[in-house]
Design a protein around this motif. Structure first.
Motif, PDB file in Angstrom:
ATOM      1  N   ALA A  52     -12.950  48.446  24.915  1.00 37.11           N
ATOM      2  CA  ALA A  52     -11.639  48.392  25.807  1.00 37.11           C
ATOM      3  C   ALA A  52     -11.728  49.466  26.808  1.00 37.11           C
ATOM      4  CB  ALA A  52     -10.581  48.910  24.385  1.00 37.11           C
ATOM      5  N   ASP A  53     -12.168  50.685  26.363  1.00 40.60           N
ATOM      6  CA  ASP A  53     -12.281  51.676  27.434  1.00 40.60           C
ATOM      7  C   ASP A  53     -13.372  51.452  28.608  1.00 40.60           C
ATOM      8  OD1 ASP A  53     -11.487  54.307  28.292  1.00 40.60           O
ATOM      9  OD2 ASP A  53     -13.328  54.966  27.835  1.00 40.60           O
ATOM     10  N   ASP A  71     -14.334  48.408  29.344  1.00 37.56           N
ATOM     11  CA  ASP A  71     -13.920  47.273  30.165  1.00 37.56           C
ATOM     12  C   ASP A  71     -12.822  47.913  31.146  1.00 37.56           C
ATOM     13  OD1 ASP A  71     -15.268  45.343  28.623  1.00 37.56           O
ATOM     14  OD2 ASP A  71     -13.733  44.864  27.466  1.00 37.56           O
ATOM     15  N   LYS A  72     -11.859  48.626  30.762  1.00 36.84           N
ATOM     16  CA  LYS A  72     -11.130  49.386  31.922  1.00 36.84           C
ATOM     17  C   LYS A  72     -12.001  49.892  32.930  1.00 36.84           C
ATOM     18  CE  LYS A  72      -7.944  50.987  28.510  1.00 36.84           C
ATOM     19  NZ  LYS A  72      -7.044  52.138  28.186  1.00 36.84           N
ATOM     20  N   GLN A  91     -13.499  47.302  35.324  1.00 43.20           N
ATOM     21  CA  GLN A  91     -12.671  46.580  36.179  1.00 43.20           C
ATOM     22  C   GLN A  91     -12.215  47.582  37.263  1.00 43.20           C
ATOM     23  OE1 GLN A  91      -9.249  45.924  33.720  1.00 43.20           O
ATOM     24  NE2 GLN A  91      -9.996  43.987  32.934  1.00 43.20           N
ATOM     25  N   LYS A  92     -12.174  48.756  36.939  1.00 45.65           N
ATOM     26  CA  LYS A  92     -12.126  49.915  38.134  1.00 45.65           C
ATOM     27  C   LYS A  92     -13.343  49.419  39.221  1.00 45.65           C
ATOM     28  CE  LYS A  92      -8.593  52.796  36.052  1.00 45.65           C
ATOM     29  NZ  LYS A  92      -8.588  54.015  35.452  1.00 45.65           N
TER      30      LYS A  92
END
Length: 64
Positions: A47-48, A50-51, A54-55
């Motif tokens: 999850a981290d 993926d964030k 995305q950035k």
């Protein structure tokens, strides 16, 4: 038509903290970045990561 950036995420066990995980992001076969923190589960690490990706992808698209 824009092409998505070629980011690959790998989740691996933390060498220094047993039972914890870290992520690394690769771009074109070269390591782009790695997690600063270790995570208790692979899901949290993913999850981290993926964030972060995305950035990176948003920045990559605005530059092109």
């Amino acid at each position: 038509m824009t092409q998505d950036p070629p980011f690959v995420v790998k989740i691996e066990r933390d060498e220094h903290h047993q039972g914890r995980f870290r992520w690394r992001v690769f771009q074109g076969g070269t390591m782009r970045d790695a997690s600063v923190y270790s995570f208790a589960t692979k899901r949290q690490a993913r999850a981290d990561a993926d964030k972060f990706v995305q950035k990176l992808a948003a920045t990559w698209r605005t530059i092109k």
